[in-house]
Design a protein around this motif. Structure first.
Motif, PDB file in Angstrom:
ATOM      1  N   LEU A  22       3.994  26.264 -14.902  1.00  0.00           N
ATOM      2  CA  LEU A  22       4.920  26.833 -14.152  1.00  0.00           C
ATOM      3  C   LEU A  22       6.495  26.138 -13.964  1.00  0.00           C
ATOM      4  O   LEU A  22       6.288  25.168 -14.241  1.00  0.00           O
ATOM      5  CB  LEU A  22       4.366  26.682 -12.368  1.00  0.00           C
ATOM      6  N   PRO A  23       7.078  27.087 -14.481  1.00  0.00           N
ATOM      7  CA  PRO A  23       8.361  26.246 -13.986  1.00  0.00           C
ATOM      8  C   PRO A  23       9.261  25.216 -13.395  1.00  0.00           C
ATOM      9  O   PRO A  23       8.194  24.941 -11.932  1.00  0.00           O
ATOM     10  CB  PRO A  23       9.379  27.362 -14.676  1.00  0.00           C
ATOM     11  N   GLY A  24       9.121  23.802 -13.897  1.00  0.00           N
ATOM     12  CA  GLY A  24      10.089  22.639 -13.374  1.00  0.00           C
ATOM     13  C   GLY A  24       8.518  22.214 -12.490  1.00  0.00           C
ATOM     14  O   GLY A  24       8.953  21.448 -11.950  1.00  0.00           O
ATOM     15  N   VAL A  25       7.661  22.156 -13.142  1.00  0.00           N
ATOM     16  CA  VAL A  25       6.555  21.692 -11.870  1.00  0.00           C
ATOM     17  C   VAL A  25       5.462  20.947 -13.518  1.00  0.00           C
ATOM     18  O   VAL A  25       5.155  21.222 -14.051  1.00  0.00           O
ATOM     19  CB  VAL A  25       5.413  23.361 -11.205  1.00  0.00           C
ATOM     20  N   ALA A  26       5.149  19.688 -12.780  1.00  0.00           N
ATOM     21  CA  ALA A  26       4.420  18.779 -14.252  1.00  0.00           C
ATOM     22  C   ALA A  26       2.983  19.532 -14.196  1.00  0.00           C
ATOM     23  O   ALA A  26       2.666  19.623 -13.096  1.00  0.00           O
ATOM     24  CB  ALA A  26       4.342  17.247 -13.437  1.00  0.00           C
ATOM     25  N   ASP A  27       2.510  19.605 -14.883  1.00  0.00           N
ATOM     26  CA  ASP A  27       0.921  19.833 -15.732  1.00  0.00           C
ATOM     27  C   ASP A  27       0.243  18.342 -16.094  1.00  0.00           C
ATOM     28  O   ASP A  27       0.711  18.011 -17.211  1.00  0.00           O
ATOM     29  CB  ASP A  27       1.839  20.722 -16.797  1.00  0.00           C
ATOM     30  N   GLU A  28      -0.890  18.715 -15.685  1.00  0.00           N
ATOM     31  CA  GLU A  28      -1.570  17.581 -16.971  1.00  0.00           C
ATOM     32  C   GLU A  28      -2.188  18.076 -17.607  1.00  0.00           C
ATOM     33  O   GLU A  28      -2.271  17.052 -18.157  1.00  0.00           O
ATOM     34  CB  GLU A  28      -2.993  17.498 -15.559  1.00  0.00           C
ATOM     35  N   LEU A  29      -2.462  19.774 -18.105  1.00  0.00           N
ATOM     36  CA  LEU A  29      -3.146  19.916 -19.473  1.00  0.00           C
ATOM     37  C   LEU A  29      -1.850  19.646 -20.703  1.00  0.00           C
ATOM     38  O   LEU A  29      -1.771  18.651 -21.408  1.00  0.00           O
ATOM     39  CB  LEU A  29      -3.263  21.067 -19.185  1.00  0.00           C
ATOM     40  N   VAL A  30      -0.530  19.652 -20.351  1.00  0.00           N
ATOM     41  CA  VAL A  30       0.595  19.177 -20.927  1.00  0.00           C
ATOM     42  C   VAL A  30       1.724  19.072 -20.801  1.00  0.00           C
ATOM     43  O   VAL A  30       1.630  19.152 -19.229  1.00  0.00           O
ATOM     44  CB  VAL A  30       0.515  21.233 -21.662  1.00  0.00           C
TER      45      VAL A  30
END
Length: 459
Positions: A22-30
């Motif tokens: 999601l735009p502007g949201v930290a992601d654990e995978l990438v």
């Protein structure tokens, strides 16, 4: 282009081709550039090597284990009571050992801070006397139990088993969303999740350095046994009974640790000694790991309408003949408004900042803080200051500023003016996402973690 210079295919990249954070949201995978994080690569490559039919079969294996084990939780709603199968997230969250060490360090500090705060609230009361905490947040709090003031725990500690709900914000920083000390649930479900996931990916678990959970439970079992102080008495787990929403976990943990699972009616108190009724007669109990809210533990000195507890438990604790885990009254630490003061309390008591900050919270009983919440209501959650629910739990009394209709600010202003001391504003944190399998593909979903800490002989 020669075969020697041709780029090698990346199965992981192909597997994640449709994964869209999601735009502007930290992601654990990438990461922010869309690159696969190193800690995830072995797992993703293992998934990519499996045909879709094999992945489906593996996921079904994990689900089948939970069904066969009878893992469930009880859900109450306006439609009645429903026993629901425990949902398994087939994709585990990957956290590197170095990052986990940082998380552990921050939460251990927080657990020790809460221990100190609890000891003060039921002891000298310096935090209130010196202005670190408003008197009203303690005196008006139903979780602060006056009969427990001045009562020192037999174990020497108020907190022996705690949990923290944590999440990662957009900047990558871990935040504490809430403290669970009353009767933290979920550890048994976490253990069953681990077993189910290990059966889903047995080859992967065998080849990676996954931290084992059994040692955690063994150490805590030994710590509870050590609290007995003798070899004659026993350890029990005090449950509200079969109608409780997490009763499965109570019975599972009791079996796993080899402790007695007890309800209030199973116990009696004679001359300050807690006894359990058995077919062979009365047998002494010196340690209770409670899974009921503190006010229900003793109808004689606490909630007189309780049918879940045992008359005389408070007296047994007061006489030093019963170790209660966690201490009765420790639930006051779950109060939302306390989050507004913990950063300063940590600095005052420990001379250092919180190593893992909690979600930004403002108590609206102070003029400057109330003005800040008023001006930033659109990005706040406004709720009861004395609530012990998690910020994101469904709760009719919580106002989500971003969901307010145009022109509703006047109503918020009126509420803050009228009930300010009984309200808090909390920043509506955008939590990171982690991959979940949805309709046959990896899809980002919001994530929070519940992390458990147990006090043992080593700390």
């Amino acid at each position: 282009m020669s075969a020697q210079n041709r780029p090698h295919p990346d199965p992981a990249a192909d597997f994640l081709a449709d994964y869209a954070p999601l735009p502007g949201v930290a992601d654990e995978l990438v990461d922010a550039n869309g690159a696969l994080r190193a800690v995830w690569r072995p797992f993703i490559e293992a998934l990519a090597a499996q045909p879709s039919e094999e992945l489906t079969r593996r996921f079904e294996r994990g689900d089948q284990y939970l069904r066969d084990a009878g893992v469930y939780f009880r859900q109450y709603s306006g439609k009645g009571v429903e026993d629901r199968a425990w949902p398994l997230s087939h994709v585990p969250v990957m956290i590197h050992e170095s990052e986990w060490a940082t998380i552990s360090e921050g939460l251990i500090q927080r657990a020790e801070l809460l221990e100190t705060v609890c000891a003060d609230l039921y002891g000298d009361g310096r935090l209130v006397k010196e202005g670190h905490l408003p008197t009203s947040l303690v005196a008006m709090n139903k979780e602060w139990l006056r009969p427990m003031v001045g009562v020192r725990p037999r174990s020497g500690h108020y907190l022996n088993f705690v949990a923290f709900e944590i999440g990662r914000g957009p900047d990558g920083q871990w935040w504490v969303l809430g403290d669970r000390v009353q009767a933290p649930s979920g550890a048994g479900f976490a253990l069953e999740n681990r077993v189910a996931t290990a059966r889903t990916f047995p080859d992967l678990y065998a080849s990676t350095n996954v931290h084992r959970l059994a040692g955690f439970f063994r150490s805590f079992r030994d710590a509870l046994n050590d609290l007995r102080g003798d070899t004659e008495s026993r350890v029990g787990i005090l449950t509200p009974g079969r109608l409780n929403d997490t009763y499965f976990e109570h019975s599972y943990i009791a079996r796993y640790l080899g402790f007695m699972l007890l309800e209030g009616d199973d116990l009696t108190v004679e001359n300050g000694q807690v006894m359990v009724r058995t077919i062979e007669g009365l047998s002494p109990i010196s340690v209770l790991w409670r899974r009921i809210d503190a006010s229900y533990a003793d109808p004689l000195e606490l909630n007189e309408q309780s049918r879940l507890g045992t008359p005389g438990l408070v007296d047994a604790i007061r006489r030093g003949k019963l170790a209660m885990v966690n201490a009765l009254g420790s639930g006051v630490l779950e109060t939302r408004a306390l989050l507004a003061f913990l950063p300063r309390i940590c600095q005052a008591l420990r001379g250092e900042p919180l190593k893992m900050p909690n979600i930004a919270t403002w108590w609206c009983g102070q003029e400057a803080e109330r003005a800040h919440v008023r001006a930033n209501a659109h990005r706040m959650m406004i709720a009861s200051a004395l609530s012990t629910r998690m910020p994101f739990d469904p709760e009719g009394s919580t106002i989500l500023g971003s969901a307010l209709r145009a022109g509703a600010s006047n109503a918020v202003d009126a509420l803050l003016d009228k009930e300010g001391p009984m309200l808090v504003g909390q920043e509506a944190v955008q939590l990171s996402t982690t991959p979940s399998f949805v309709d046959g593909k990896l899809t980002p979903r919001p994530m929070s973690l519940r992390v458990f800490l147990a006090r043992t002989s080593r700390g």
